[in-house]
Design a protein around this motif. Structure first.
Motif, PDB file in Angstrom:
ATOM      1  N   SER A  93       0.789  -1.233   0.000  1.00  0.00           N
ATOM      2  CA  SER A  93       0.000   0.000   0.000  1.00  0.00           C
ATOM      3  C   SER A  93       0.819   1.280   0.000  1.00  0.00           C
ATOM      4  O   SER A  93       0.528   2.197  -0.763  1.00  0.00           O
ATOM      5  CB  SER A  93      -0.948   0.017   1.202  1.00  0.00           C
ATOM      6  OG  SER A  93      -1.959  -0.926   1.033  1.00  0.00           O
ATOM      7  N   LYS A  94       1.810   1.374   0.856  1.00  0.00           N
ATOM      8  CA  LYS A  94       2.585   2.617   0.942  1.00  0.00           C
ATOM      9  C   LYS A  94       3.260   2.939  -0.388  1.00  0.00           C
ATOM     10  O   LYS A  94       3.202   4.066  -0.869  1.00  0.00           O
ATOM     11  CB  LYS A  94       3.618   2.535   2.062  1.00  0.00           C
ATOM     12  CG  LYS A  94       3.013   2.627   3.439  1.00  0.00           C
ATOM     13  CD  LYS A  94       4.080   2.570   4.512  1.00  0.00           C
ATOM     14  CE  LYS A  94       3.441   2.599   5.889  1.00  0.00           C
ATOM     15  NZ  LYS A  94       4.423   2.509   6.964  1.00  0.00           N
ATOM     16  N   ARG A  95       3.884   1.950  -0.963  1.00  0.00           N
ATOM     17  CA  ARG A  95       4.568   2.156  -2.246  1.00  0.00           C
ATOM     18  C   ARG A  95       3.570   2.482  -3.355  1.00  0.00           C
ATOM     19  O   ARG A  95       3.782   3.395  -4.154  1.00  0.00           O
ATOM     20  CB  ARG A  95       5.385   0.922  -2.593  1.00  0.00           C
ATOM     21  CG  ARG A  95       6.180   1.064  -3.860  1.00  0.00           C
ATOM     22  CD  ARG A  95       7.136  -0.089  -4.011  1.00  0.00           C
ATOM     23  NE  ARG A  95       7.194  -0.439  -5.406  1.00  0.00           N
ATOM     24  CZ  ARG A  95       7.657  -1.570  -5.856  1.00  0.00           C
ATOM     25  NH1 ARG A  95       8.079  -2.482  -5.043  1.00  0.00           N
ATOM     26  NH2 ARG A  95       7.689  -1.802  -7.138  1.00  0.00           N
ATOM     27  N   PHE A  96       2.466   1.716  -3.390  1.00  0.00           N
ATOM     28  CA  PHE A  96       1.450   1.944  -4.410  1.00  0.00           C
ATOM     29  C   PHE A  96       0.866   3.352  -4.290  1.00  0.00           C
ATOM     30  O   PHE A  96       0.694   4.048  -5.291  1.00  0.00           O
ATOM     31  CB  PHE A  96       0.357   0.880  -4.293  1.00  0.00           C
ATOM     32  CG  PHE A  96      -0.688   0.942  -5.363  1.00  0.00           C
ATOM     33  CD1 PHE A  96      -0.355   0.817  -6.702  1.00  0.00           C
ATOM     34  CD2 PHE A  96      -2.025   1.110  -5.031  1.00  0.00           C
ATOM     35  CE1 PHE A  96      -1.319   0.863  -7.697  1.00  0.00           C
ATOM     36  CE2 PHE A  96      -2.997   1.160  -6.019  1.00  0.00           C
ATOM     37  CZ  PHE A  96      -2.642   1.038  -7.349  1.00  0.00           C
ATOM     38  N   LYS A  97       0.587   3.785  -3.082  1.00  0.00           N
ATOM     39  CA  LYS A  97       0.029   5.124  -2.860  1.00  0.00           C
ATOM     40  C   LYS A  97       1.006   6.205  -3.327  1.00  0.00           C
ATOM     41  O   LYS A  97       0.601   7.190  -3.951  1.00  0.00           O
ATOM     42  CB  LYS A  97      -0.308   5.319  -1.383  1.00  0.00           C
ATOM     43  CG  LYS A  97      -0.992   6.637  -1.089  1.00  0.00           C
ATOM     44  CD  LYS A  97      -1.397   6.730   0.382  1.00  0.00           C
ATOM     45  CE  LYS A  97      -2.188   7.991   0.630  1.00  0.00           C
ATOM     46  NZ  LYS A  97      -2.644   8.092   2.032  1.00  0.00           N
ATOM     47  N   ALA A  98       2.293   6.016  -3.042  1.00  0.00           N
ATOM     48  CA  ALA A  98       3.306   6.996  -3.433  1.00  0.00           C
ATOM     49  C   ALA A  98       3.502   7.039  -4.946  1.00  0.00           C
ATOM     50  O   ALA A  98       3.653   8.114  -5.531  1.00  0.00           O
ATOM     51  CB  ALA A  98       4.631   6.683  -2.745  1.00  0.00           C
ATOM     52  N   GLU A 116      -7.833   1.221   4.452  1.00  0.00           N
ATOM     53  CA  GLU A 116      -6.464   1.303   3.982  1.00  0.00           C
ATOM     54  C   GLU A 116      -5.596   0.295   4.723  1.00  0.00           C
ATOM     55  O   GLU A 116      -5.884  -0.075   5.858  1.00  0.00           O
ATOM     56  CB  GLU A 116      -5.915   2.716   4.185  1.00  0.00           C
ATOM     57  CG  GLU A 116      -6.654   3.746   3.351  1.00  0.00           C
ATOM     58  CD  GLU A 116      -6.083   5.124   3.511  1.00  0.00           C
ATOM     59  OE1 GLU A 116      -6.331   5.763   4.548  1.00  0.00           O
ATOM     60  OE2 GLU A 116      -5.360   5.548   2.576  1.00  0.00           O
ATOM     61  N   TYR A 117      -4.515  -0.124   4.090  1.00  0.00           N
ATOM     62  CA  TYR A 117      -3.589  -1.112   4.640  1.00  0.00           C
ATOM     63  C   TYR A 117      -2.178  -0.551   4.720  1.00  0.00           C
ATOM     64  O   TYR A 117      -1.218  -1.201   4.352  1.00  0.00           O
ATOM     65  CB  TYR A 117      -3.623  -2.386   3.787  1.00  0.00           C
ATOM     66  CG  TYR A 117      -5.003  -2.995   3.747  1.00  0.00           C
ATOM     67  CD1 TYR A 117      -5.436  -3.838   4.756  1.00  0.00           C
ATOM     68  CD2 TYR A 117      -5.879  -2.689   2.711  1.00  0.00           C
ATOM     69  CE1 TYR A 117      -6.712  -4.379   4.735  1.00  0.00           C
ATOM     70  CE2 TYR A 117      -7.161  -3.227   2.687  1.00  0.00           C
ATOM     71  CZ  TYR A 117      -7.569  -4.063   3.704  1.00  0.00           C
ATOM     72  OH  TYR A 117      -8.824  -4.586   3.690  1.00  0.00           O
ATOM     73  N   LEU A 118      -2.083   0.685   5.207  1.00  0.00           N
ATOM     74  CA  LEU A 118      -0.795   1.366   5.275  1.00  0.00           C
ATOM     75  C   LEU A 118       0.043   0.923   6.471  1.00  0.00           C
ATOM     76  O   LEU A 118       1.242   1.179   6.521  1.00  0.00           O
ATOM     77  CB  LEU A 118      -1.008   2.876   5.300  1.00  0.00           C
ATOM     78  CG  LEU A 118      -1.684   3.438   4.041  1.00  0.00           C
ATOM     79  CD1 LEU A 118      -2.065   4.896   4.247  1.00  0.00           C
ATOM     80  CD2 LEU A 118      -0.779   3.274   2.830  1.00  0.00           C
TER      81      LEU A 118
END
Length: 124
Positions: A93-98, A116-118
């Motif tokens: 999630s973090k990478r995808f969101k960025a 969300e799954y951050l």
């Protein structure tokens, strides 16, 4: 959802011969990817929607824009990019969101009901 299905879900699933030799992480990724195809279809065939195509395809609308694709495999077509994006939302999630904030928001609102799954708080 599935007409005539009187159960909560149908556990139909098929895997190929390579399943036995795949590492665990790839098995998980493959399953979440395939769930993405199915859930996207059940949610109104979102992988073929105009809204998704705008997030995935090049300016001429003929093929996936490599710069927009969630992965190398996602460059194959909009449907594979959808499933790869679904998997990335859940597993990275973090990478995808960025890297893909518009696709992240699409998945968040259209597929994951705002969950969300951050971090590990929502991973149970």
């Amino acid at each position: 959802l599935t007409p005539g299905l009187n159960a909560m879900a149908n556990a139909s699933l098929a895997v190929g011969a390579q399943w036995r030799i795949m590492p665990d992480w790839l098995r998980v990724l493959s399953m979440v990817h395939e769930f993405g195809h199915r859930f996207g279809f059940e949610a109104g065939n979102l992988e073929a929607s105009e809204e998704w195509k705008k997030l995935s395809l090049n300016e001429s609308g003929t093929e996936v824009d490599p710069a927009k694709a969630a992965s190398v495999y996602g460059q194959k077509n909009a449907a594979e990019d959808f499933a790869e994006s679904f998997a990335a939302y859940r597993l990275a999630s973090k990478r995808f969101k960025a890297e893909h904030p518009e696709k992240y928001e699409f998945m968040k609102t259209r597929m994951f009901d705002g969950v969300e799954y951050l971090d590990s708080a929502n991973c149970n």
